[in-house]
Write a protein that holds these residues in place. Sequence first.
Motif, PDB file in Angstrom:
ATOM      1  N   ILE A   1       0.861  -1.182   0.000  1.00  0.00           N
ATOM      2  CA  ILE A   1       0.000   0.000   0.000  1.00  0.00           C
ATOM      3  C   ILE A   1       0.896   1.230   0.000  1.00  0.00           C
ATOM      4  N   GLU A   2       0.787   2.029  -1.013  1.00  0.00           N
ATOM      5  CA  GLU A   2       1.597   3.246  -1.121  1.00  0.00           C
ATOM      6  C   GLU A   2       0.828   4.434  -0.531  1.00  0.00           C
ATOM      7  N   ILE A   3       1.498   5.222   0.263  1.00  0.00           N
ATOM      8  CA  ILE A   3       0.884   6.408   0.870  1.00  0.00           C
ATOM      9  C   ILE A   3       1.470   7.655   0.226  1.00  0.00           C
ATOM     10  N   ALA A   4       0.607   8.580  -0.174  1.00  0.00           N
ATOM     11  CA  ALA A   4       1.040   9.847  -0.762  1.00  0.00           C
ATOM     12  C   ALA A   4       0.167  10.967  -0.224  1.00  0.00           C
ATOM     13  N   GLY A   5       0.710  12.159  -0.171  1.00  0.00           N
ATOM     14  CA  GLY A   5      -0.060  13.305   0.300  1.00  0.00           C
ATOM     15  C   GLY A   5       0.862  14.419   0.735  1.00  0.00           C
ATOM     16  N   LYS A   6       0.342  15.603   0.823  1.00  0.00           N
ATOM     17  CA  LYS A   6       1.136  16.740   1.278  1.00  0.00           C
ATOM     18  C   LYS A   6       0.216  17.803   1.866  1.00  0.00           C
ATOM     19  N   VAL A   7       0.792  18.647   2.700  1.00  0.00           N
ATOM     20  CA  VAL A   7       0.065  19.761   3.287  1.00  0.00           C
ATOM     21  C   VAL A   7       0.362  20.999   2.456  1.00  0.00           C
ATOM     22  N   THR A   8      -0.659  21.665   1.981  1.00  0.00           N
ATOM     23  CA  THR A   8      -0.479  22.848   1.144  1.00  0.00           C
ATOM     24  C   THR A   8      -1.174  24.049   1.791  1.00  0.00           C
ATOM     25  N   PRO A   9      -0.637  25.234   1.599  1.00  0.00           N
ATOM     26  CA  PRO A   9      -1.273  26.422   2.180  1.00  0.00           C
ATOM     27  C   PRO A   9      -2.581  26.758   1.480  1.00  0.00           C
ATOM     28  N   THR A  10      -3.436  27.437   2.199  1.00  0.00           N
ATOM     29  CA  THR A  10      -4.692  27.900   1.625  1.00  0.00           C
ATOM     30  C   THR A  10      -4.401  28.905   0.511  1.00  0.00           C
ATOM     31  N   ALA A  11      -5.164  28.832  -0.541  1.00  0.00           N
ATOM     32  CA  ALA A  11      -4.975  29.772  -1.653  1.00  0.00           C
ATOM     33  C   ALA A  11      -5.407  31.168  -1.229  1.00  0.00           C
ATOM     34  N   CYS A  12      -4.497  32.135  -1.363  1.00  0.00           N
ATOM     35  CA  CYS A  12      -4.782  33.528  -1.009  1.00  0.00           C
ATOM     36  C   CYS A  12      -4.369  34.437  -2.155  1.00  0.00           C
ATOM     37  N   SER A  13      -4.935  35.638  -2.174  1.00  0.00           N
ATOM     38  CA  SER A  13      -4.583  36.604  -3.208  1.00  0.00           C
ATOM     39  C   SER A  13      -4.616  38.012  -2.634  1.00  0.00           C
ATOM     40  N   ILE A  14      -3.918  38.926  -3.316  1.00  0.00           N
ATOM     41  CA  ILE A  14      -3.908  40.335  -2.922  1.00  0.00           C
ATOM     42  C   ILE A  14      -4.061  41.182  -4.181  1.00  0.00           C
ATOM     43  N   VAL A  15      -4.913  42.194  -4.097  1.00  0.00           N
ATOM     44  CA  VAL A  15      -5.200  43.050  -5.249  1.00  0.00           C
ATOM     45  C   VAL A  15      -5.158  44.511  -4.796  1.00  0.00           C
ATOM     46  N   ALA A  16      -4.525  45.362  -5.589  1.00  0.00           N
ATOM     47  CA  ALA A  16      -4.501  46.802  -5.322  1.00  0.00           C
ATOM     48  C   ALA A  16      -5.515  47.489  -6.223  1.00  0.00           C
ATOM     49  N   SER A  17      -6.337  48.354  -5.639  1.00  0.00           N
ATOM     50  CA  SER A  17      -7.370  49.029  -6.430  1.00  0.00           C
ATOM     51  C   SER A  17      -6.786  50.149  -7.282  1.00  0.00           C
TER      52      SER A  17
ATOM     53  N   PRO B   1      -9.680  30.294   6.370  1.00  0.00           N
ATOM     54  CA  PRO B   1      -8.930  31.135   7.309  1.00  0.00           C
ATOM     55  C   PRO B   1      -7.435  30.819   7.305  1.00  0.00           C
ATOM     56  N   ALA B   2      -6.623  31.863   7.160  1.00  0.00           N
ATOM     57  CA  ALA B   2      -5.168  31.680   7.096  1.00  0.00           C
ATOM     58  C   ALA B   2      -4.477  32.849   7.785  1.00  0.00           C
ATOM     59  N   GLN B   3      -3.403  32.540   8.503  1.00  0.00           N
ATOM     60  CA  GLN B   3      -2.578  33.582   9.116  1.00  0.00           C
ATOM     61  C   GLN B   3      -1.560  34.048   8.087  1.00  0.00           C
ATOM     62  N   VAL B   4      -1.620  35.315   7.751  1.00  0.00           N
ATOM     63  CA  VAL B   4      -0.741  35.871   6.725  1.00  0.00           C
ATOM     64  C   VAL B   4      -0.097  37.158   7.235  1.00  0.00           C
ATOM     65  N   HIS B   5       0.932  37.569   6.545  1.00  0.00           N
ATOM     66  CA  HIS B   5       1.523  38.875   6.833  1.00  0.00           C
ATOM     67  C   HIS B   5       1.919  39.531   5.524  1.00  0.00           C
ATOM     68  N   LEU B   6       2.152  40.835   5.588  1.00  0.00           N
ATOM     69  CA  LEU B   6       2.511  41.604   4.411  1.00  0.00           C
ATOM     70  C   LEU B   6       3.991  41.954   4.427  1.00  0.00           C
TER      71      LEU B   6
ATOM     72  N   THR C   1       5.674  47.714  -3.570  1.00  0.00           N
ATOM     73  CA  THR C   1       5.205  46.335  -3.720  1.00  0.00           C
ATOM     74  C   THR C   1       4.778  45.788  -2.372  1.00  0.00           C
ATOM     75  N   PHE C   2       3.584  45.214  -2.331  1.00  0.00           N
ATOM     76  CA  PHE C   2       3.087  44.542  -1.125  1.00  0.00           C
ATOM     77  C   PHE C   2       2.991  43.057  -1.428  1.00  0.00           C
ATOM     78  N   GLU C   3       3.711  42.261  -0.672  1.00  0.00           N
ATOM     79  CA  GLU C   3       3.747  40.813  -0.868  1.00  0.00           C
ATOM     80  C   GLU C   3       2.954  40.115   0.232  1.00  0.00           C
ATOM     81  N   LEU C   4       2.080  39.222  -0.151  1.00  0.00           N
ATOM     82  CA  LEU C   4       1.306  38.435   0.795  1.00  0.00           C
ATOM     83  C   LEU C   4       2.050  37.139   1.094  1.00  0.00           C
ATOM     84  N   LYS C   5       2.354  36.913   2.371  1.00  0.00           N
ATOM     85  CA  LYS C   5       3.116  35.732   2.762  1.00  0.00           C
ATOM     86  C   LYS C   5       2.398  35.016   3.912  1.00  0.00           C
ATOM     87  N   TYR C   6       2.717  33.730   4.071  1.00  0.00           N
ATOM     88  CA  TYR C   6       2.094  32.931   5.120  1.00  0.00           C
ATOM     89  C   TYR C   6       2.948  32.965   6.378  1.00  0.00           C
ATOM     90  N   LEU C   7       2.295  33.036   7.522  1.00  0.00           N
ATOM     91  CA  LEU C   7       3.011  32.984   8.799  1.00  0.00           C
ATOM     92  C   LEU C   7       3.316  31.527   9.160  1.00  0.00           C
TER      93      LEU C   7
END
Length: 205
Positions: A27-43, A77-82, A199-205
């Motif tokens: 039995i082969e096991i595969a999988g990974k933890v990925t961050p929640t998809a987030c985006s940032i937009v400037a008006s 819900p995701a903890q992010v910083h700029l 430039t404002f960059e969205l990053k994960y904590l």
Amino acid sequence: MHIKKSLAFLIAMGSTSSVFAALSANIEIAGKVTPTACSIVASQAKLDLGSIQPDATGKVAEITKSLGTLTLTCAAPAQVHLGFLTSGITSAGSKQIASAWTQDGKSLSQLFVMPTSVTNNNVAGNLMIQPNPSSLWVALPATGSIPLSTADGNRTAFAGLNQQALAITSATIELSAKFLEVPKVDFTKGEISANQSLTFELKYL
């Protein structure tokens, strides 16, 4: 007879080994933890100050302009910083502050980028700053500015309870830019400009 019995025994053992070899499964096991998809937009994609003339004394007065709104969204819900960067040079007095006006590669005054309104998950909120990875988060004052990111610090996040980073699904930051005055200009030293990209960059904590 003895030889025949031995051969028969060996054949039987070989058959038994084949049966047991077939009784296995993988039995082969595969999988990974990925961050929640987030985006940032400037008006607002551009701020054009136009041509500014100094007054009779040679002073360029302080100017405050809107930079529009940053909108941040996450699928869950995701903890992010700029991260906050400039393509221009930093001010002479601090590497954490961008230059407002420059001349011949030198800073003439400082540029403060200030949040005028913040919402976290559609509720009025606040920002906080972490000067370096080992320091505590501190609240950004109501009249404070967002510092430029450095290699090891100045992270900006949304403030939750007890100065803990708040996980967001939607957030907005209305921004204004304050160009501090130039006390006296000297055009003999070259052109004076405010040209740069923020430039404002969205990053994960």
